[in-house]
Design a protein around this motif. Sequence first.
Motif, mmCIF file in Angstrom:
data_model
loop_
_atom_site.group_PDB
_atom_site.id
_atom_site.type_symbol
_atom_site.label_atom_id
_atom_site.label_comp_id
_atom_site.label_asym_id
_atom_site.label_seq_id
_atom_site.Cartn_x
_atom_site.Cartn_y
_atom_site.Cartn_z
ATOM 1 N N ASP A 126 18.410 -1.401 5.388
ATOM 2 C CA ASP A 126 19.800 -1.242 4.944
ATOM 3 C C ASP A 126 20.294 0.203 5.089
ATOM 4 O O ASP A 126 21.411 0.518 4.716
ATOM 5 N N GLY A 127 19.441 1.088 5.621
ATOM 6 C CA GLY A 127 19.824 2.492 5.801
ATOM 7 C C GLY A 127 19.328 3.401 4.704
ATOM 8 O O GLY A 127 19.508 4.620 4.773
ATOM 9 N N GLY A 128 18.693 2.857 3.688
ATOM 10 C CA GLY A 128 18.142 3.675 2.608
ATOM 11 C C GLY A 128 16.870 4.394 3.054
ATOM 12 O O GLY A 128 16.157 3.925 3.940
ATOM 13 N N VAL A 129 16.606 5.533 2.418
ATOM 14 C CA VAL A 129 15.421 6.331 2.732
ATOM 15 C C VAL A 129 14.684 6.651 1.444
ATOM 16 O O VAL A 129 15.272 7.081 0.448
ATOM 17 N N LEU A 130 13.369 6.424 1.462
ATOM 18 C CA LEU A 130 12.492 6.795 0.355
ATOM 19 C C LEU A 130 11.683 8.008 0.771
ATOM 20 O O LEU A 130 11.141 8.041 1.872
ATOM 21 N N THR B 34 0.814 -1.215 0.000
ATOM 22 C CA THR B 34 0.000 0.000 0.000
ATOM 23 C C THR B 34 0.847 1.266 0.000
ATOM 24 O O THR B 34 0.573 2.213 -0.726
ATOM 25 N N GLU B 35 1.887 1.290 0.820
ATOM 26 C CA GLU B 35 2.686 2.506 1.028
ATOM 27 C C GLU B 35 3.764 2.723 -0.034
ATOM 28 O O GLU B 35 4.100 3.858 -0.347
ATOM 29 N N VAL B 36 4.344 1.640 -0.578
ATOM 30 C CA VAL B 36 5.536 1.760 -1.421
ATOM 31 C C VAL B 36 5.272 1.457 -2.893
ATOM 32 O O VAL B 36 5.743 2.184 -3.773
ATOM 33 N N ILE B 37 4.536 0.406 -3.152
ATOM 34 C CA ILE B 37 4.371 -0.095 -4.514
ATOM 35 C C ILE B 37 3.468 0.819 -5.350
ATOM 36 O O ILE B 37 2.470 1.335 -4.868
ATOM 37 N N GLY B 38 3.852 0.990 -6.620
ATOM 38 C CA GLY B 38 3.056 1.784 -7.553
ATOM 39 C C GLY B 38 3.329 3.277 -7.482
ATOM 40 O O GLY B 38 2.614 4.066 -8.097
ATOM 41 N N LYS B 39 4.379 3.669 -6.763
ATOM 42 C CA LYS B 39 4.690 5.088 -6.598
ATOM 43 C C LYS B 39 6.135 5.357 -7.009
ATOM 44 O O LYS B 39 6.993 4.486 -6.896
ATOM 45 N N LYS B 40 6.379 6.581 -7.462
ATOM 46 C CA LYS B 40 7.744 7.006 -7.761
ATOM 47 C C LYS B 40 8.304 7.718 -6.540
ATOM 48 O O LYS B 40 7.644 8.564 -5.938
ATOM 49 N N TRP B 41 9.530 7.346 -6.163
ATOM 50 C CA TRP B 41 10.179 7.863 -4.964
ATOM 51 C C TRP B 41 11.523 8.479 -5.290
ATOM 52 O O TRP B 41 12.187 8.083 -6.237
ATOM 53 N N LYS B 42 11.946 9.402 -4.446
ATOM 54 C CA LYS B 42 13.343 9.819 -4.389
ATOM 55 C C LYS B 42 13.969 8.914 -3.351
ATOM 56 O O LYS B 42 13.345 8.611 -2.328
ATOM 57 N N TRP B 43 15.173 8.439 -3.601
ATOM 58 C CA TRP B 43 15.841 7.603 -2.615
ATOM 59 C C TRP B 43 17.218 8.171 -2.323
ATOM 60 O O TRP B 43 17.805 8.864 -3.152
ATOM 61 N N ASN B 44 17.698 7.898 -1.131
ATOM 62 C CA ASN B 44 19.080 8.224 -0.808
ATOM 63 C C ASN B 44 19.601 7.257 0.242
ATOM 64 O O ASN B 44 18.856 6.710 1.050
ATOM 65 N N LYS B 45 20.893 7.035 0.156
ATOM 66 C CA LYS B 45 21.600 6.195 1.116
ATOM 67 C C LYS B 45 23.019 6.730 1.182
ATOM 68 O O LYS B 45 23.811 6.511 0.268
ATOM 69 N N GLY B 46 23.292 7.474 2.244
ATOM 70 C CA GLY B 46 24.602 8.106 2.366
ATOM 71 C C GLY B 46 24.817 9.116 1.254
ATOM 72 O O GLY B 46 23.979 9.975 1.017
ATOM 73 N N LYS B 47 25.898 8.961 0.500
ATOM 74 C CA LYS B 47 26.202 9.908 -0.576
ATOM 75 C C LYS B 47 25.528 9.528 -1.903
ATOM 76 O O LYS B 47 25.672 10.219 -2.896
ATOM 77 N N TYR B 48 24.785 8.455 -1.910
ATOM 78 C CA TYR B 48 24.124 7.999 -3.137
ATOM 79 C C TYR B 48 22.656 8.400 -3.135
ATOM 80 O O TYR B 48 22.004 8.417 -2.091
ATOM 81 N N TYR B 49 22.114 8.695 -4.318
ATOM 82 C CA TYR B 49 20.715 9.108 -4.422
ATOM 83 C C TYR B 49 20.219 8.903 -5.849
ATOM 84 O O TYR B 49 20.998 8.643 -6.774
ATOM 85 N N GLY B 50 18.915 9.034 -6.022
ATOM 86 C CA GLY B 50 18.298 8.906 -7.338
ATOM 87 C C GLY B 50 16.791 8.825 -7.201
ATOM 88 O O GLY B 50 16.217 9.298 -6.217
ATOM 89 N N THR B 51 16.164 8.206 -8.185
ATOM 90 C CA THR B 51 14.724 7.971 -8.147
ATOM 91 C C THR B 51 14.479 6.475 -8.331
ATOM 92 O O THR B 51 15.306 5.763 -8.907
ATOM 93 N N ILE B 52 13.340 6.032 -7.830
ATOM 94 C CA ILE B 52 12.989 4.620 -7.965
ATOM 95 C C ILE B 52 11.473 4.481 -8.038
ATOM 96 O O ILE B 52 10.740 5.221 -7.385
ATOM 97 N N ARG B 53 11.033 3.570 -8.871
ATOM 98 C CA ARG B 53 9.605 3.250 -8.972
ATOM 99 C C ARG B 53 9.466 1.741 -8.866
ATOM 100 O O ARG B 53 10.058 0.994 -9.650
ATOM 101 N N PHE B 54 8.692 1.313 -7.868
ATOM 102 C CA PHE B 54 8.358 -0.094 -7.681
ATOM 103 C C PHE B 54 7.015 -0.312 -8.380
ATOM 104 O O PHE B 54 5.971 0.043 -7.836
ATOM 105 N N ASN B 55 7.040 -0.839 -9.586
ATOM 106 C CA ASN B 55 5.825 -1.016 -10.385
ATOM 107 C C ASN B 55 4.981 -2.176 -9.856
ATOM 108 O O ASN B 55 5.509 -3.160 -9.328
#
Length: 115
Positions: free
Chosen positions: A109-113, A33-54
Amino acid sequence: MLTFAKYALFGVAFLFTSEASFAANLTANEIKTEVIGKKWKWNKGKYYGTIRFNKSGSINVTTNTNIKKDRGTWKIKGNKMCTSYNKIRGGKERCDTYSKKGKKILASDGGVLSR
């Protein structure tokens, strides 16, 4: 030297702080309900990007690394979401628990959406 009262007060303060700091893990249905089907910004330490769980079970991800873009798959195992990618992590699957803190989703794992 600390007295018993000081130790007791420290213990209560630590317990209260610890309970307030940890959010409960999301259940399998809550992840869907909370994660799937949405586009997110993600970051983990110095790494970042976008992610979509279809909803189909596929993943589209962008990164600020030399990989830039990748595709993968997700599946639910118990109350964990397991992900694998074509390039990221050399294709190895990893399963993480997720919790919600405000509008953010925190991965074990320390990642944030965030949205």
